[in-house]
Scaffold this motif. Structure first.
Motif, PDB file in Angstrom:
ATOM      1  N   GLY A 125       8.560  42.396 -77.231  1.00 17.90           N
ATOM      2  CA  GLY A 125       9.015  40.946 -77.226  1.00 17.90           C
ATOM      3  C   GLY A 125       9.945  40.667 -78.252  1.00 17.90           C
ATOM      4  O   GLY A 125      10.232  41.258 -79.244  1.00 17.90           O
ATOM      5  N   THR A 126      11.008  39.750 -77.920  1.00 14.57           N
ATOM      6  CA  THR A 126      12.048  39.500 -78.672  1.00 14.57           C
ATOM      7  C   THR A 126      12.505  38.227 -78.195  1.00 14.57           C
ATOM      8  O   THR A 126      12.776  37.899 -77.283  1.00 14.57           O
ATOM      9  N   PRO A 127      13.158  37.157 -79.343  1.00 11.40           N
ATOM     10  CA  PRO A 127      13.436  35.974 -79.058  1.00 11.40           C
ATOM     11  C   PRO A 127      14.917  35.698 -78.653  1.00 11.40           C
ATOM     12  O   PRO A 127      15.381  34.548 -78.366  1.00 11.40           O
ATOM     13  N   THR A 128      15.702  36.634 -78.588  1.00 13.67           N
ATOM     14  CA  THR A 128      17.085  36.661 -78.451  1.00 13.67           C
ATOM     15  C   THR A 128      17.455  35.726 -77.434  1.00 13.67           C
ATOM     16  O   THR A 128      17.054  35.530 -76.201  1.00 13.67           O
ATOM     17  N   GLY A 129      18.770  34.776 -77.829  1.00 11.91           N
ATOM     18  CA  GLY A 129      19.149  33.998 -76.888  1.00 11.91           C
ATOM     19  C   GLY A 129      20.849  33.868 -77.193  1.00 11.91           C
ATOM     20  O   GLY A 129      21.308  34.670 -77.742  1.00 11.91           O
ATOM     21  N   ASN A 130      21.360  32.982 -76.703  1.00  5.55           N
ATOM     22  CA  ASN A 130      22.894  32.966 -76.619  1.00  5.55           C
ATOM     23  C   ASN A 130      23.196  31.374 -76.657  1.00  5.55           C
ATOM     24  O   ASN A 130      22.596  30.667 -76.058  1.00  5.55           O
ATOM     25  N   PRO A 131      24.325  31.183 -77.611  1.00  8.66           N
ATOM     26  CA  PRO A 131      24.663  29.676 -77.612  1.00  8.66           C
ATOM     27  C   PRO A 131      24.970  29.064 -76.158  1.00  8.66           C
ATOM     28  O   PRO A 131      24.880  27.957 -75.881  1.00  8.66           O
ATOM     29  N   ILE A 132      25.844  29.858 -75.124  1.00  9.07           N
ATOM     30  CA  ILE A 132      26.236  29.150 -74.068  1.00  9.07           C
ATOM     31  C   ILE A 132      25.670  29.714 -72.834  1.00  9.07           C
ATOM     32  O   ILE A 132      25.992  28.886 -71.719  1.00  9.07           O
ATOM     33  N   THR A 163       2.190  43.036 -68.858  1.00  7.80           N
ATOM     34  CA  THR A 163       1.379  41.653 -68.824  1.00  7.80           C
ATOM     35  C   THR A 163       1.102  41.325 -70.344  1.00  7.80           C
ATOM     36  O   THR A 163       0.922  40.048 -70.523  1.00  7.80           O
ATOM     37  N   LYS A 164       0.566  42.153 -71.072  1.00 12.01           N
ATOM     38  CA  LYS A 164       0.168  41.897 -72.359  1.00 12.01           C
ATOM     39  C   LYS A 164       0.891  41.319 -73.132  1.00 12.01           C
ATOM     40  O   LYS A 164       0.639  40.268 -73.808  1.00 12.01           O
ATOM     41  N   ILE A 165       2.108  41.752 -73.246  1.00 11.76           N
ATOM     42  CA  ILE A 165       3.235  40.966 -74.185  1.00 11.76           C
ATOM     43  C   ILE A 165       3.662  39.621 -73.733  1.00 11.76           C
ATOM     44  O   ILE A 165       3.740  38.701 -74.142  1.00 11.76           O
ATOM     45  N   TYR A 166       3.606  39.684 -72.168  1.00  9.55           N
ATOM     46  CA  TYR A 166       3.924  38.097 -71.490  1.00  9.55           C
ATOM     47  C   TYR A 166       2.759  37.162 -71.801  1.00  9.55           C
ATOM     48  O   TYR A 166       3.258  36.162 -72.201  1.00  9.55           O
ATOM     49  N   GLU A 167       1.517  37.484 -71.729  1.00 10.51           N
ATOM     50  CA  GLU A 167       0.527  36.489 -72.093  1.00 10.51           C
ATOM     51  C   GLU A 167       0.544  36.320 -73.524  1.00 10.51           C
ATOM     52  O   GLU A 167       0.379  35.198 -74.241  1.00 10.51           O
ATOM     53  N   LYS A 168       0.870  37.315 -74.504  1.00 12.23           N
ATOM     54  CA  LYS A 168       0.958  37.170 -76.089  1.00 12.23           C
ATOM     55  C   LYS A 168       2.000  36.298 -76.488  1.00 12.23           C
ATOM     56  O   LYS A 168       1.834  35.526 -77.457  1.00 12.23           O
ATOM     57  N   ASN A 185       4.419  34.053 -74.589  1.00  8.93           N
ATOM     58  CA  ASN A 185       4.886  33.381 -73.434  1.00  8.93           C
ATOM     59  C   ASN A 185       5.818  32.370 -74.004  1.00  8.93           C
ATOM     60  O   ASN A 185       6.337  31.585 -72.946  1.00  8.93           O
ATOM     61  N   ASP A 186       5.637  32.116 -75.356  1.00 10.20           N
ATOM     62  CA  ASP A 186       6.739  31.136 -75.511  1.00 10.20           C
ATOM     63  C   ASP A 186       8.164  31.306 -75.393  1.00 10.20           C
ATOM     64  O   ASP A 186       8.977  30.538 -75.545  1.00 10.20           O
ATOM     65  N   ILE A 187       8.426  32.604 -75.519  1.00 11.15           N
ATOM     66  CA  ILE A 187       9.814  33.269 -75.587  1.00 11.15           C
ATOM     67  C   ILE A 187       9.962  34.140 -74.245  1.00 11.15           C
ATOM     68  O   ILE A 187      11.223  34.621 -74.076  1.00 11.15           O
ATOM     69  N   ILE A 188       8.998  34.170 -73.341  1.00  6.94           N
ATOM     70  CA  ILE A 188       9.223  35.258 -72.324  1.00  6.94           C
ATOM     71  C   ILE A 188       8.975  34.352 -70.970  1.00  6.94           C
ATOM     72  O   ILE A 188       8.220  33.671 -70.990  1.00  6.94           O
ATOM     73  N   ASP A 189      10.025  34.404 -70.366  1.00  8.11           N
ATOM     74  CA  ASP A 189      10.292  33.653 -69.062  1.00  8.11           C
ATOM     75  C   ASP A 189       9.264  34.205 -67.905  1.00  8.11           C
ATOM     76  O   ASP A 189       8.850  33.495 -67.247  1.00  8.11           O
ATOM     77  N   ALA A 200      15.718  28.253 -69.334  1.00 11.61           N
ATOM     78  CA  ALA A 200      15.283  29.446 -70.046  1.00 11.61           C
ATOM     79  C   ALA A 200      14.528  29.020 -71.265  1.00 11.61           C
ATOM     80  O   ALA A 200      14.834  28.283 -72.013  1.00 11.61           O
ATOM     81  N   LYS A 201      13.599  29.969 -71.733  1.00 12.81           N
ATOM     82  CA  LYS A 201      12.706  29.815 -72.890  1.00 12.81           C
ATOM     83  C   LYS A 201      13.604  29.838 -74.262  1.00 12.81           C
ATOM     84  O   LYS A 201      13.551  29.018 -75.069  1.00 12.81           O
ATOM     85  N   ALA A 202      14.725  30.584 -74.151  1.00  6.65           N
ATOM     86  CA  ALA A 202      15.591  30.816 -75.329  1.00  6.65           C
ATOM     87  C   ALA A 202      16.290  29.621 -75.328  1.00  6.65           C
ATOM     88  O   ALA A 202      16.719  29.114 -76.554  1.00  6.65           O
ATOM     89  N   VAL A 203      16.630  28.977 -74.298  1.00  2.00           N
ATOM     90  CA  VAL A 203      17.416  27.525 -74.411  1.00  2.00           C
ATOM     91  C   VAL A 203      16.497  26.461 -75.056  1.00  2.00           C
ATOM     92  O   VAL A 203      16.924  25.795 -75.754  1.00  2.00           O
ATOM     93  N   VAL A 204      15.463  26.566 -74.544  1.00  2.00           N
ATOM     94  CA  VAL A 204      14.342  25.265 -75.136  1.00  2.00           C
ATOM     95  C   VAL A 204      14.257  25.514 -76.319  1.00  2.00           C
ATOM     96  O   VAL A 204      14.314  24.385 -77.284  1.00  2.00           O
ATOM     97  N   LEU A 205      14.056  26.842 -76.942  1.00  2.00           N
ATOM     98  CA  LEU A 205      13.722  26.876 -78.422  1.00  2.00           C
ATOM     99  C   LEU A 205      15.229  26.779 -79.302  1.00  2.00           C
ATOM    100  O   LEU A 205      14.928  27.001 -80.540  1.00  2.00           O
ATOM    101  N   GLY A 206      16.159  26.687 -78.769  1.00  2.00           N
ATOM    102  CA  GLY A 206      17.599  26.563 -79.305  1.00  2.00           C
ATOM    103  C   GLY A 206      18.040  27.966 -80.040  1.00  2.00           C
ATOM    104  O   GLY A 206      18.514  27.970 -81.049  1.00  2.00           O
ATOM    105  N   GLN A 207      17.686  29.086 -79.354  1.00  2.00           N
ATOM    106  CA  GLN A 207      17.926  30.407 -79.968  1.00  2.00           C
ATOM    107  C   GLN A 207      19.273  30.782 -79.770  1.00  2.00           C
ATOM    108  O   GLN A 207      19.749  31.410 -78.362  1.00  2.00           O
ATOM    109  N   ASP A 208      20.255  30.214 -80.613  1.00  2.00           N
ATOM    110  CA  ASP A 208      21.784  30.358 -80.262  1.00  2.00           C
ATOM    111  C   ASP A 208      22.293  31.545 -81.026  1.00  2.00           C
ATOM    112  O   ASP A 208      22.986  31.387 -82.164  1.00  2.00           O
ATOM    113  N   ASP A 209      21.755  32.753 -80.802  1.00  2.00           N
ATOM    114  CA  ASP A 209      22.155  33.883 -81.394  1.00  2.00           C
ATOM    115  C   ASP A 209      23.522  34.192 -81.074  1.00  2.00           C
ATOM    116  O   ASP A 209      24.119  34.542 -79.842  1.00  2.00           O
ATOM    117  N   PHE A 210      24.632  34.585 -82.119  1.00  2.00           N
ATOM    118  CA  PHE A 210      25.832  34.895 -82.041  1.00  2.00           C
ATOM    119  C   PHE A 210      26.207  36.017 -83.137  1.00  2.00           C
ATOM    120  O   PHE A 210      26.543  35.586 -84.201  1.00  2.00           O
TER     121      PHE A 210
END
Length: 554
Positions: free
Chosen positions: A473-480, A490-495, A497-501, A535-545
């Motif tokens: 599990g990791t929240p990594t995203g990108n600005p653009i 499946t275990k980590i997806y269910e745990k 699922n707010d950050i995994i698509d 994508a979940k990272a976009v919804v969460l505003g995960q703009d890692d750079f």
């Protein structure tokens, strides 16, 4: 037909260890080929155990390649762990070309399209962003001030309201039909508030602020690379234009940025506004000019709309982070099949994270289309590892505590599984950071294994979507670029699922094949690229750079 869930798996016929697909107790009776034996101790899911007696320094194989050597004698049915196994990998050399591969059936995708933003250079974006970039860390505060002033007022989220009155004046002028030239000439000296929180520019997905801690005080190599990376973002098809703030005296000069832009797009015609604080004078003068220019640019960006484009216009970055012992047998090979499908359709894929290709160099170099490309790959790998070792590290130190805890005992084990994201197609190009890497086919890009540094680099090199596998599990995203997270279990997806698509634990669970999962992933990519799903990272505003400093980062 119902698919059977197995207890353990041999990944490749050459392998002399098995992977536990579920928790197996001590004494569990293993029945593998012509061998029957009990497990000496409990083996947790994702971990490996021996299938024959082994002696000190015997070689261990997984995925058909050398991944380590045992430190002392082991009885068959022994758990492989950090105490009894050390990193080892085969040497590599320039070999014969091995360009044969089995192209997947992509007939059902032949006429499919996605809705993207077409740019004048022929590239197509999966989003439409405006950038605000500091050329040097000295301008980070001013960039953040612009962020606080613009984001909430324009309907792109957040918080504070510095220079908010100026933004309100620009909103009123735009709504009154002001032209670009008129927007640039607005008098902001007596601005008064006119609050609005709805999105003003409906066709602009966001204003993205690429703050960093570089541009001066480091090596010229790093500042030049930063300019190349930023040029990659400005010329990126997901970007409509940019506002750049410069101090004026730093290593990362505006002239270098412009040269890097011309290298990537000789006919560059996007709106680009560059302001140097030492030339402009007061902060107020700088900020008011930046606000006016940004509004003018946003009005131009808003004129773009989504139009159909072929799947050959997709460039997918292949990434992994928080990997586990299932990554190499579920999510990563599923991405590998997606990679092969996209290459068959004329699209581009980027495989990076060179420390996580340790041990599979021979296979990848043999898959390079010519000897020159193969030699460049091998040279970059050797130079990178030598630099790491000179600084007291080395690729063998790449696995994190989380990787080790979940079955990735050596870097070679981790790498052999990570490389599966690249599928089986020929390597058409090898690029060094921060070079463009969007040639149709499979591109290799030299980056660290660090999740954010590598994702940042892939997007800067042309990826307009990133597929990112994770087992922990990791929240990594990108600005653009949308970063689509794919779980290996499946275990980590269910745990999380707010950050995994997408869940590829279905492969481990016996519910679908790698090919079926790959089709599901590609369908999701098309929806995200069209703006129909987020994508979940976009919804969460995960703009890692995070730009890569060319010191050692694994």
């Amino acid at each position: 037909m119902e698919k059977k869930k197995l207890a353990y798996l041999q990944i490749h016929p050459k392998d002399n260890v098995l992977v536990a697909l579920r928790d197996l107790p001590a004494g569990y009776e293993v029945d593998f080929e012509d061998k029957q034996f009990p497990l000496i101790e409990a083996v947790a899911a994702k971990h490996k155990f021996t299938i024959s007696d082994m002696h000190k320094d015997d070689e261990v194989y997984m995925y058909g390649v050398l991944v380590g050597k045992v430190n002392y004698d082991l009885t068959k049915g022994s758990l492989i762990n950090v105490n009894n196994l050390r990193h080892a990998s085969d040497d590599f050399r320039l070999g014969k070309r091995n360009l044969g591969w089995s192209k997947p059936d992509v007939s059902m995708y032949k006429d499919k399209t996605f809705l993207g933003f077409h740019r004048s250079n022929g590239k197509v974006g999966t989003a439409n962003h405006w950038l605000v970039i500091p050329l040097v860390f000295c301008e980070s505060r001013n960039v953040m001030t612009l962020k606080n002033a613009l984001e909430e007022k324009l309907g792109y989220q957040v918080e504070s309201k510095d220079y908010a009155d100026e933004v309100d004046v620009m909103i009123a002028k735009f709504q009154a039909g002001a032209s670009v030239d008129e927007l640039l000439d607005v008098d902001l000296s007596a601005a008064k508030a006119n609050k609005s929180k709805s999105r003003l520019f409906e066709n602009v997905d966001g204003i993205k602020f690429l703050n960093h801690e570089m541009g001066c005080g480091g090596t010229r190599l790093d500042s030049d690379a930063l300019c190349g990376l930023l040029a990659g973002y400005i010329t990126h098809p997901n970007v409509a234009g940019a506002t750049v703030l410069s101090l004026g005296c730093q290593h990362a000069q505006a002239s270098i940025l412009k040269e890097e832009i011309q290298k990537r797009d000789p006919q560059f015609d996007k709106p680009l506004y560059i302001f140097e604080q030492q030339f402009e004078g007061t902060e107020q003068e700088l900020m008011q000019k930046a606000i006016k220019a940004t509004f003018a640019g946003l009005s131009l960006a808003n004129a773009h709309s989504r139009q159909p484009a072929g799947l050959d216009k997709l460039c997918i970055g292949l990434e992994c982070g928080g990997s586990d012992g299932f990554s190499g047998i579920s999510a990563n090979p599923a991405l590998g099949y997606v990679s092969d499908m996209l290459v068959s359709l004329g699209g581009s894929v980027i495989l990076s994270e060179f420390p996580e290709l340790c041990g599979v160099e021979q296979e990848l170099s043999d898959r390079c289309v010519d000897e020159e490309t193969a030699s460049r790959f091998m040279s970059l790998m050797k130079t990178y590892n030598a630099k790491a070792e000179a600084d007291g590290s080395g690729f063998y130190m790449n696995p994190s505590p989380g990787n080790i805890r979940d079955g990735l005992i050596t870097d070679a084990i981790k790498s052999a599984g990570a490389a599966k994201k690249g599928g089986t197609s020929p390597v058409v190009a090898v690029r060094d950071y921060p070079e463009p890497a969007s040639q149709p086919g499979l591109n290799l890009l030299c980056t660290p294994g660090n999740d954010v540094e590598s994702t940042t680099a892939e997007v800067g090199s042309g990826a307009n979507v990133v597929l990112f596998t994770t087992g922990l599990g990791t929240p990594t995203g990108n600005p653009i670029a949308p970063v689509i997270k794919v779980s290996s279990n499946t275990k980590i997806y269910e745990k999380m699922n707010d950050i995994i698509d997408i869940n590829c634990g279905t492969i481990i669970d016996g519910e679908e094949t790698i090919q079926e999962a790959a089709h599901r992933i590609l369908d999701y990519v098309i929806d995200v690229a069209s703006g129909e799903k987020m994508a979940k990272a976009v919804v969460l505003g995960q703009d890692d750079f995070i730009p890569w400093r060319r010191g050692v980062s694994l």
